[in-house]
Design a protein around this motif. Sequence first.
Motif, PDB file in Angstrom:
ATOM      1  N   PHE A  40      -7.974   5.624   1.933  1.00 28.46           N
ATOM      2  CA  PHE A  40      -7.738   4.198   1.681  1.00 28.46           C
ATOM      3  C   PHE A  40      -6.275   4.015   1.303  1.00 28.46           C
ATOM      4  CE2 PHE A  40      -7.511   0.782  -1.625  1.00 28.46           C
ATOM      5  CZ  PHE A  40      -7.591  -0.289  -0.748  1.00 28.46           C
ATOM      6  N   TYR A  41      -5.572   3.188   2.084  1.00 27.19           N
ATOM      7  CA  TYR A  41      -4.161   2.911   1.832  1.00 27.19           C
ATOM      8  C   TYR A  41      -4.073   1.670   0.943  1.00 27.19           C
ATOM      9  CZ  TYR A  41       0.821   2.184   2.895  1.00 27.19           C
ATOM     10  OH  TYR A  41       2.183   2.024   2.799  1.00 27.19           O
ATOM     11  N   GLY A  42      -3.833   1.886  -0.339  1.00 27.61           N
ATOM     12  CA  GLY A  42      -3.780   0.781  -1.288  1.00 27.61           C
ATOM     13  C   GLY A  42      -2.517  -0.049  -1.162  1.00 27.61           C
ATOM     14  N   TYR A  43      -2.529  -1.194  -1.791  1.00 29.59           N
ATOM     15  CA  TYR A  43      -1.426  -2.152  -1.782  1.00 29.59           C
ATOM     16  C   TYR A  43      -1.164  -2.722  -0.393  1.00 29.59           C
ATOM     17  CZ  TYR A  43      -0.115  -1.272  -6.639  1.00 29.59           C
ATOM     18  OH  TYR A  43      -0.114  -1.194  -8.008  1.00 29.59           O
ATOM     19  N   ALA A  44      -2.100  -2.537   0.535  1.00 25.08           N
ATOM     20  CA  ALA A  44      -1.888  -2.985   1.916  1.00 25.08           C
ATOM     21  C   ALA A  44      -2.140  -4.479   2.101  1.00 25.08           C
ATOM     22  CB  ALA A  44      -2.802  -2.199   2.857  1.00 25.08           C
ATOM     23  N   THR A  57      -4.531   8.118   7.812  1.00 26.70           N
ATOM     24  CA  THR A  57      -5.253   7.099   7.046  1.00 26.70           C
ATOM     25  C   THR A  57      -6.350   6.486   7.903  1.00 26.70           C
ATOM     26  OG1 THR A  57      -4.958   5.156   5.617  1.00 26.70           O
ATOM     27  CG2 THR A  57      -3.720   5.191   7.688  1.00 26.70           C
ATOM     28  N   VAL A  58      -7.162   5.636   7.281  1.00 29.85           N
ATOM     29  CA  VAL A  58      -8.314   5.030   7.945  1.00 29.85           C
ATOM     30  C   VAL A  58      -8.296   3.522   7.735  1.00 29.85           C
ATOM     31  CG1 VAL A  58     -10.842   4.965   8.123  1.00 29.85           C
ATOM     32  CG2 VAL A  58      -9.688   7.114   7.537  1.00 29.85           C
ATOM     33  N   ASP A  59      -8.422   2.771   8.816  1.00 28.76           N
ATOM     34  CA  ASP A  59      -8.565   1.310   8.785  1.00 28.76           C
ATOM     35  C   ASP A  59      -7.581   0.629   7.840  1.00 28.76           C
ATOM     36  OD1 ASP A  59     -10.417   0.964  10.767  1.00 28.76           O
ATOM     37  OD2 ASP A  59     -12.158   0.965   9.452  1.00 28.76           O
ATOM     38  N   LEU A  60      -6.325   0.618   8.252  1.00 29.45           N
ATOM     39  CA  LEU A  60      -5.320  -0.133   7.516  1.00 29.45           C
ATOM     40  C   LEU A  60      -5.680  -1.611   7.486  1.00 29.45           C
ATOM     41  CD1 LEU A  60      -2.094   1.527   8.959  1.00 29.45           C
ATOM     42  CD2 LEU A  60      -2.824   1.616   6.569  1.00 29.45           C
ATOM     43  N   HIS A  61      -5.261  -2.295   6.438  1.00 29.04           N
ATOM     44  CA  HIS A  61      -5.557  -3.726   6.316  1.00 29.04           C
ATOM     45  C   HIS A  61      -4.947  -4.518   7.464  1.00 29.04           C
ATOM     46  CE1 HIS A  61      -6.676  -7.435   4.402  1.00 29.04           C
ATOM     47  NE2 HIS A  61      -5.435  -7.841   4.345  1.00 29.04           N
ATOM     48  N   PRO A 110     -14.900 -12.522   9.585  1.00 31.20           N
ATOM     49  CA  PRO A 110     -14.911 -13.518   8.515  1.00 31.20           C
ATOM     50  C   PRO A 110     -13.608 -14.301   8.397  1.00 31.20           C
ATOM     51  CG  PRO A 110     -14.576 -11.359   7.584  1.00 31.20           C
ATOM     52  CD  PRO A 110     -14.803 -11.145   9.051  1.00 31.20           C
ATOM     53  N   ASP A 111     -12.586 -13.910   9.154  1.00 25.01           N
ATOM     54  CA  ASP A 111     -11.318 -14.639   9.160  1.00 25.01           C
ATOM     55  C   ASP A 111     -10.575 -14.307  10.455  1.00 25.01           C
ATOM     56  OD1 ASP A 111      -9.628 -12.223   8.753  1.00 25.01           O
ATOM     57  OD2 ASP A 111     -10.554 -12.227   6.775  1.00 25.01           O
ATOM     58  N   PRO A 112      -9.627 -15.141  10.874  1.00 28.56           N
ATOM     59  CA  PRO A 112      -8.914 -14.889  12.136  1.00 28.56           C
ATOM     60  C   PRO A 112      -8.189 -13.549  12.163  1.00 28.56           C
ATOM     61  CG  PRO A 112      -8.569 -17.152  11.420  1.00 28.56           C
ATOM     62  CD  PRO A 112      -9.276 -16.452  10.298  1.00 28.56           C
ATOM     63  N   GLY A 113      -7.714 -13.063  11.016  1.00 28.34           N
ATOM     64  CA  GLY A 113      -6.994 -11.803  10.979  1.00 28.34           C
ATOM     65  C   GLY A 113      -7.839 -10.598  11.351  1.00 28.34           C
ATOM     66  N   GLY A 114      -9.158 -10.719  11.211  1.00 24.69           N
ATOM     67  CA  GLY A 114     -10.042  -9.600  11.520  1.00 24.69           C
ATOM     68  C   GLY A 114     -10.669  -9.674  12.893  1.00 24.69           C
ATOM     69  N   VAL A 126     -17.951  -7.938   9.910  1.00 25.73           N
ATOM     70  CA  VAL A 126     -17.133  -6.729   9.778  1.00 25.73           C
ATOM     71  C   VAL A 126     -15.811  -7.076   9.094  1.00 25.73           C
ATOM     72  CG1 VAL A 126     -18.174  -5.571  11.741  1.00 25.73           C
ATOM     73  CG2 VAL A 126     -16.168  -6.997  12.108  1.00 25.73           C
ATOM     74  N   ASP A 127     -15.383  -6.209   8.199  1.00 19.43           N
ATOM     75  CA  ASP A 127     -14.127  -6.403   7.480  1.00 19.43           C
ATOM     76  C   ASP A 127     -13.628  -5.036   7.038  1.00 19.43           C
ATOM     77  OD1 ASP A 127     -11.997  -7.802   6.482  1.00 19.43           O
ATOM     78  OD2 ASP A 127     -13.163  -9.082   5.146  1.00 19.43           O
ATOM     79  N   ASP A 128     -12.390  -4.973   6.562  1.00 15.87           N
ATOM     80  CA  ASP A 128     -11.845  -3.686   6.151  1.00 15.87           C
ATOM     81  C   ASP A 128     -12.016  -3.432   4.658  1.00 15.87           C
ATOM     82  OD1 ASP A 128      -9.952  -5.782   5.776  1.00 15.87           O
ATOM     83  OD2 ASP A 128      -8.390  -4.303   5.411  1.00 15.87           O
ATOM     84  N   ILE A 129     -11.954  -4.486   3.828  1.00 17.42           N
ATOM     85  CA  ILE A 129     -12.009  -4.315   2.375  1.00 17.42           C
ATOM     86  C   ILE A 129     -12.943  -5.355   1.765  1.00 17.42           C
ATOM     87  CG2 ILE A 129     -10.678  -4.315   0.220  1.00 17.42           C
ATOM     88  CD1 ILE A 129      -8.196  -3.661   1.825  1.00 17.42           C
TER      89      ILE A 129
END
Length: 312
Positions: A88-92, A123-127, A166-170, A215-218
């Motif tokens: 998990f890449y934090g602060y992303a 890493t896995v699934d960056l934001h 759940p949002d356009p970014g995803g 589906v979402d990353d975080i």
Amino acid sequence: MKILAGTAHRDLAERIAGDAGAELGHVEISRFPDGEVFVKIKDNVRGADLFIIQPLSYPPNESLMELLIMIDAAKRASANRITAVLPFYGYARQDRKDQPRVPITAKLVANLLVAAGANRLLTVDLHAQQIQGFFDIPVDHLYASPIIVRHLRAKRNLKNLVVVSPDPGGLKMAYGYARQLEAGLALIGKQRKSSSDVESAYLVGEVQDCDTLIVDDIVSTAGTLSGAAQLLKDSGARSIRAAVTHSLLCEKGVERIRASAIEELITTDSVPQRIQNDGFDLTILSLSELLAEAICRIHKQQSVSCLFRVEE
């Protein structure tokens, strides 16, 4: 090849080392009386292809400092190559300036890792996909979708499945899931009121009498998930599940999921779980085999592209 780990997620690190056919190296990590981190690598790493496993999970500041100090210690111990393995890449989430006088912490962490001496990132699934461009070193960006898709394919009762972003970014992530699951695709627009409160505004797509998968990353406070689930329920969805790679659930998030229409939350062990899941169905899938295979392939100078595919 040698594998080391910080204290952020020791269980996952041990599973990764075991799946990679290696022993987890010995590292002494302690604190000075004032809280400063002390690291001593007990094994000889001179000339080694070194992998340091440390998700930037709770508490993220402690995890980050441990990782940076371990990288520095390994560099000064003459390791040949240092790969930072961040499940998990934090602060992303702060990956751009969307308002005045705010930082871009995803880039700051990238700078810190490189300055400390990391030669590569796994890493896995960056934001956000563009975070890869914040690095001037190679980045191997893996996806949890093959693991989650295999889990969902085992469920024979899913009919007319629709994957929901759940949002356009995803939307790109949702499209990837929809293609692998041969499912429909829908999009929810949202307006964020604060860091923990989200108002879902509209739905693009048809979900009437369909099984749906958000589906979402975080997930942390679950404001996005609970709001999306309510909108899907109001739109006539037959069932609602959620698949999230990184579960950073706090107590407020647990309460929201427990009270929502989400039947099952599917996540991975990229970070250790801090809360009990009483009151809702929580499925935790392991990333250990995926990361172990990636580590072995990187060490042997082999391609990791095959790890993006879903086995039939």
